[in-house]
Design a protein around this motif. Structure first.
Motif, PDB file in Angstrom:
ATOM      1  N   ASP A 125      13.056  10.374 -26.310  1.00  0.00           N
ATOM      2  CA  ASP A 125      14.058  10.384 -27.464  1.00  0.00           C
ATOM      3  C   ASP A 125      15.353  10.752 -27.076  1.00  0.00           C
ATOM      4  OD1 ASP A 125      14.460  12.995 -28.903  1.00  0.00           O
ATOM      5  OD2 ASP A 125      12.541  13.107 -27.923  1.00  0.00           O
ATOM      6  N   VAL A 126      16.372  10.329 -27.779  1.00  0.00           N
ATOM      7  CA  VAL A 126      17.778  10.463 -27.368  1.00  0.00           C
ATOM      8  C   VAL A 126      18.277  11.940 -27.333  1.00  0.00           C
ATOM      9  CG1 VAL A 126      18.488   9.943 -29.797  1.00  0.00           C
ATOM     10  CG2 VAL A 126      20.081   9.822 -27.889  1.00  0.00           C
ATOM     11  N   ILE A 127      17.683  12.701 -28.232  1.00  0.00           N
ATOM     12  CA  ILE A 127      17.925  14.113 -28.215  1.00  0.00           C
ATOM     13  C   ILE A 127      17.381  14.897 -27.544  1.00  0.00           C
ATOM     14  CG2 ILE A 127      18.045  16.286 -29.770  1.00  0.00           C
ATOM     15  CD1 ILE A 127      17.997  14.658 -32.480  1.00  0.00           C
ATOM     16  N   GLY A 128      16.003  14.543 -26.935  1.00  0.00           N
ATOM     17  CA  GLY A 128      15.375  15.395 -25.837  1.00  0.00           C
ATOM     18  C   GLY A 128      16.020  14.819 -24.463  1.00  0.00           C
ATOM     19  N   TRP A 129      16.480  13.675 -24.344  1.00  0.00           N
ATOM     20  CA  TRP A 129      17.047  13.118 -23.065  1.00  0.00           C
ATOM     21  C   TRP A 129      18.357  13.895 -22.937  1.00  0.00           C
ATOM     22  CZ3 TRP A 129      21.175  11.571 -20.510  1.00  0.00           C
ATOM     23  CH2 TRP A 129      20.813  10.721 -19.390  1.00  0.00           C
ATOM     24  N   VAL A 130      19.232  13.983 -24.022  1.00  0.00           N
ATOM     25  CA  VAL A 130      20.471  14.591 -23.724  1.00  0.00           C
ATOM     26  C   VAL A 130      20.171  16.203 -23.554  1.00  0.00           C
ATOM     27  CG1 VAL A 130      22.513  15.031 -25.201  1.00  0.00           C
ATOM     28  CG2 VAL A 130      21.808  12.934 -25.212  1.00  0.00           C
ATOM     29  N   ALA A 131      19.443  16.697 -24.089  1.00  0.00           N
ATOM     30  CA  ALA A 131      19.146  18.422 -24.144  1.00  0.00           C
ATOM     31  C   ALA A 131      18.901  18.584 -22.551  1.00  0.00           C
ATOM     32  CB  ALA A 131      18.053  18.727 -25.053  1.00  0.00           C
ATOM     33  N   THR A 132      17.847  17.740 -21.930  1.00  0.00           N
ATOM     34  CA  THR A 132      17.537  18.025 -20.761  1.00  0.00           C
ATOM     35  C   THR A 132      18.384  17.730 -19.684  1.00  0.00           C
ATOM     36  OG1 THR A 132      15.067  17.336 -21.324  1.00  0.00           O
ATOM     37  CG2 THR A 132      15.829  17.156 -18.981  1.00  0.00           C
ATOM     38  N   HIS A 133      19.317  16.629 -19.766  1.00  0.00           N
ATOM     39  CA  HIS A 133      20.472  16.389 -18.840  1.00  0.00           C
ATOM     40  C   HIS A 133      21.506  17.496 -19.054  1.00  0.00           C
ATOM     41  CE1 HIS A 133      22.469  14.145 -15.985  1.00  0.00           C
ATOM     42  NE2 HIS A 133      23.587  14.215 -16.716  1.00  0.00           N
ATOM     43  N   ARG A 134      21.794  18.112 -20.155  1.00  0.00           N
ATOM     44  CA  ARG A 134      22.744  18.984 -20.373  1.00  0.00           C
ATOM     45  C   ARG A 134      22.291  20.351 -19.638  1.00  0.00           C
ATOM     46  NH1 ARG A 134      24.691  18.379 -26.476  1.00  0.00           N
ATOM     47  NH2 ARG A 134      25.899  16.777 -26.268  1.00  0.00           N
ATOM     48  N   ARG A 135      20.948  20.806 -19.511  1.00  0.00           N
ATOM     49  CA  ARG A 135      20.399  21.731 -18.721  1.00  0.00           C
ATOM     50  C   ARG A 135      20.379  21.705 -17.525  1.00  0.00           C
ATOM     51  NH1 ARG A 135      13.977  22.881 -19.002  1.00  0.00           N
ATOM     52  NH2 ARG A 135      13.783  24.256 -17.163  1.00  0.00           N
ATOM     53  N   HIS A 136      20.331  20.254 -17.087  1.00  0.00           N
ATOM     54  CA  HIS A 136      20.520  20.043 -15.534  1.00  0.00           C
ATOM     55  C   HIS A 136      21.723  20.314 -15.158  1.00  0.00           C
ATOM     56  CE1 HIS A 136      20.739  17.742 -11.906  1.00  0.00           C
ATOM     57  NE2 HIS A 136      21.494  16.891 -12.475  1.00  0.00           N
ATOM     58  N   HIS A 137      22.807  20.158 -15.873  1.00  0.00           N
ATOM     59  CA  HIS A 137      24.204  20.225 -15.534  1.00  0.00           C
ATOM     60  C   HIS A 137      24.553  21.796 -15.524  1.00  0.00           C
ATOM     61  CE1 HIS A 137      26.423  16.713 -14.736  1.00  0.00           C
ATOM     62  NE2 HIS A 137      25.590  16.064 -15.311  1.00  0.00           N
ATOM     63  N   ALA A 138      23.973  22.498 -16.440  1.00  0.00           N
ATOM     64  CA  ALA A 138      24.077  24.177 -16.694  1.00  0.00           C
ATOM     65  C   ALA A 138      23.620  24.987 -15.491  1.00  0.00           C
ATOM     66  CB  ALA A 138      23.208  24.462 -18.000  1.00  0.00           C
ATOM     67  N   PHE A 139      22.497  24.301 -14.755  1.00  0.00           N
ATOM     68  CA  PHE A 139      21.663  24.887 -13.660  1.00  0.00           C
ATOM     69  C   PHE A 139      21.487  24.102 -12.553  1.00  0.00           C
ATOM     70  CE2 PHE A 139      20.194  26.933 -17.795  1.00  0.00           C
ATOM     71  CZ  PHE A 139      20.773  28.219 -17.581  1.00  0.00           C
ATOM     72  N   THR A 140      22.480  23.174 -12.139  1.00  0.00           N
ATOM     73  CA  THR A 140      22.238  22.074 -11.288  1.00  0.00           C
ATOM     74  C   THR A 140      21.658  22.715  -9.796  1.00  0.00           C
ATOM     75  OG1 THR A 140      23.765  20.797 -12.034  1.00  0.00           O
ATOM     76  CG2 THR A 140      23.305  20.069  -9.961  1.00  0.00           C
ATOM     77  N   ASP A 141      20.645  22.344  -9.221  1.00  0.00           N
ATOM     78  CA  ASP A 141      20.035  22.619  -8.117  1.00  0.00           C
ATOM     79  C   ASP A 141      19.820  24.195  -7.813  1.00  0.00           C
ATOM     80  OD1 ASP A 141      19.780  20.251  -7.410  1.00  0.00           O
ATOM     81  OD2 ASP A 141      21.841  19.819  -6.205  1.00  0.00           O
ATOM     82  N   ARG A 142      19.616  24.857  -8.840  1.00  0.00           N
ATOM     83  CA  ARG A 142      19.248  26.278  -8.955  1.00  0.00           C
ATOM     84  C   ARG A 142      18.183  26.673 -10.054  1.00  0.00           C
ATOM     85  NH1 ARG A 142      22.841  29.608 -12.374  1.00  0.00           N
ATOM     86  NH2 ARG A 142      24.227  28.318 -13.563  1.00  0.00           N
ATOM     87  N   PRO A 143      17.711  27.729 -10.026  1.00  0.00           N
ATOM     88  CA  PRO A 143      16.682  28.004 -10.727  1.00  0.00           C
ATOM     89  C   PRO A 143      17.152  27.707 -12.436  1.00  0.00           C
ATOM     90  CG  PRO A 143      16.543  29.739  -9.266  1.00  0.00           C
ATOM     91  CD  PRO A 143      17.778  28.821  -9.085  1.00  0.00           C
ATOM     92  N   GLY A 144      16.305  27.101 -13.149  1.00  0.00           N
ATOM     93  CA  GLY A 144      16.836  26.422 -14.398  1.00  0.00           C
ATOM     94  C   GLY A 144      17.003  25.152 -14.589  1.00  0.00           C
ATOM     95  N   ASP A 145      17.117  24.596 -13.513  1.00  0.00           N
ATOM     96  CA  ASP A 145      17.435  22.945 -13.290  1.00  0.00           C
ATOM     97  C   ASP A 145      15.942  22.368 -13.462  1.00  0.00           C
ATOM     98  OD1 ASP A 145      17.558  20.180 -12.693  1.00  0.00           O
ATOM     99  OD2 ASP A 145      18.991  20.717 -11.015  1.00  0.00           O
ATOM    100  N   PRO A 146      15.651  21.525 -14.397  1.00  0.00           N
ATOM    101  CA  PRO A 146      14.341  20.786 -14.538  1.00  0.00           C
ATOM    102  C   PRO A 146      14.031  19.955 -13.426  1.00  0.00           C
ATOM    103  CG  PRO A 146      15.960  19.998 -16.029  1.00  0.00           C
ATOM    104  CD  PRO A 146      16.763  21.002 -15.446  1.00  0.00           C
ATOM    105  N   HIS A 147      14.825  19.699 -12.790  1.00  0.00           N
ATOM    106  CA  HIS A 147      14.375  18.395 -11.737  1.00  0.00           C
ATOM    107  C   HIS A 147      15.351  18.381 -10.617  1.00  0.00           C
ATOM    108  CE1 HIS A 147      17.536  16.094 -13.563  1.00  0.00           C
ATOM    109  NE2 HIS A 147      17.035  16.021 -14.536  1.00  0.00           N
ATOM    110  N   SER A 148      15.287  19.497  -9.857  1.00  0.00           N
ATOM    111  CA  SER A 148      16.318  19.787  -8.641  1.00  0.00           C
ATOM    112  C   SER A 148      15.155  19.505  -7.575  1.00  0.00           C
ATOM    113  CB  SER A 148      16.801  21.210  -8.635  1.00  0.00           C
ATOM    114  OG  SER A 148      17.115  21.188  -6.967  1.00  0.00           O
ATOM    115  N   PRO A 149      15.554  18.833  -6.401  1.00  0.00           N
ATOM    116  CA  PRO A 149      14.829  18.701  -5.391  1.00  0.00           C
ATOM    117  C   PRO A 149      14.498  19.910  -4.411  1.00  0.00           C
ATOM    118  CG  PRO A 149      16.934  17.311  -5.032  1.00  0.00           C
ATOM    119  CD  PRO A 149      16.823  17.801  -6.453  1.00  0.00           C
ATOM    120  N   TYR A 150      15.434  20.963  -4.855  1.00  0.00           N
ATOM    121  CA  TYR A 150      15.617  22.196  -3.939  1.00  0.00           C
ATOM    122  C   TYR A 150      14.559  23.141  -4.492  1.00  0.00           C
ATOM    123  CZ  TYR A 150      19.355  19.733  -1.707  1.00  0.00           C
ATOM    124  OH  TYR A 150      20.163  18.685  -1.108  1.00  0.00           O
TER     125      TYR A 150
END
Length: 333
Positions: A125-150
């Motif tokens: 759903d659009v709201i869940g998608w946006v929330a997850t992606h904003r969280r990805h940007h808030a913690f990119t490739d560090r703890p908190g990123d929901p889908h970092s390959p690191y």
């Protein structure tokens, strides 16, 4: 970019804590703590996620078997291309560059239409998608990123495990992101809330539409079934894996001509540019997330930016944040 299912009943609290700042950039992420016992809602979430992820992928194998016997029609190809384009641009132009990052503003009918088209991509759903992606940007490739390959470190074994996690494994963690924290603007928008609630129906529609169109055009239910397979399930599977590849491959492989924040390893990966509608010019996106164009250098095709430009000329999009030479120069490595 991300894929989430409809919000599950509360099985574990949404992610709202701020991860530790002590991350060194190479170590595995700290553990999340003991997982709570799974209840019925948690199991339902995993079952729905498995269906969304696995069924389209299995359909690719079935499609290959059918193709071997030449069981495919021109109608199937045309419908698949049209729906891939419409739903893919719904994700890239609507969900991502518009609703997530505010790279432009759109008139209400276009805003809603893009949200509907993106929902038909089967990516949550659009709201869940946006929330997850904003969280990805808030913690990119560090703890908190929901889908970092690191997530599992930078050594070879950790990278291989992390690649699988970033591509699809994170979907099965049920690590829900708080929409209250990351998407309060969308929660306050009645149009977007309505589209989010309609997500299950839109999933049915995105499969029923090619079946009905194939039957109507071909005149038999066989045409309907092959259209459902190719323009429905195979189309969804392909778009899934292109989106997931931006999450995974575009943080591991490619060029980095622009500076990003500490630990952020977003890259440009040109082979995905056309299939992702320009999303794989991921390095500039992470260097300047609100920019409406991701492919800014010579030869970098960005179909999503071209659509935004068309909407702007039609008067349907405004306040577009186009790149400027000064902003690009300031971010060059």
């Amino acid at each position: 970019m991300s894929l989430t299912s409809s919000p599950a009943p509360a099985a574990r609290p949404p992610n709202t804590a701020t991860p530790s700042r002590a991350y060194d950039g190479t170590s595995p992420f700290p553990p999340d703590g003991p997982a709570p016992a799974r209840d019925g809602g948690d199991r339902l979430y995993l079952a729905v996620t498995a269906v969304i992820v696995v069924v389209p992928f299995v359909a690719v194998g079935l499609a290959g078997w059918l193709l071997w016997g030449s069981f495919i029609h021109v109608t199937d190809i045309v419908l698949a291309l049209v729906l891939y384009t419409v739903t893919g641009l719904g994700v890239t132009v609507g969900f991502h560059r518009g609703l997530t990052h505010g790279g432009y503003r759109a008139v209400r009918p276009v805003r809603v239409a893009l949200a509907v088209a993106g929902s038909m991509a089967f990516q949550g759903d659009v709201i869940g998608w946006v929330a997850t992606h904003r969280r990805h940007h808030a913690f990119t490739d560090r703890p908190g990123d929901p889908h970092s390959p690191y997530r599992y470190g930078t050594h070879l074994r950790g990278q291989l495990r992390g690649l699988l996690h970033a591509h699809v494994g994170w979907l099965f963690r049920n690590d829900r992101t708080s929409a209250d924290r990351y998407a309060p603007d969308l929660l306050a928008d009645p149009d977007i809330r309505a589209v989010a609630r309609a997500f299950p129906l839109l999933c049915l529609f995105t499969l029923a539409l090619p079946f009905a169109a194939g039957w109507a055009i071909g005149g038999t239910w066989i045409y309907g079934l092959t259209a459902l397979l190719w323009a429905g399930l195979v189309r969804i599977a392909l778009l899934h894996h292109v989106t997931w590849s931006v999450n995974s491959l575009c943080h591991l492989i490619g060029e980095r001509p622009f500076r990003t924040r500490r630990h952020d390893r977003a890259t440009n990966l040109w082979p995905l540019a056309l299939l992702s509608f320009g999303e794989s010019w991921h390095n500039l996106h992470h260097a300047d997330p609100t920019c409406a164009r991701h492919g800014v250098d010579r030869g970098q095709i960005d179909l999503s930016a071209a659509v935004i430009r068309l909407l702007e000329r039609l008067g349907w999009a405004y306040d577009v944040r186009w790149p400027t030479p000064d902003r690009l120069a300031a971010r060059r490595t």
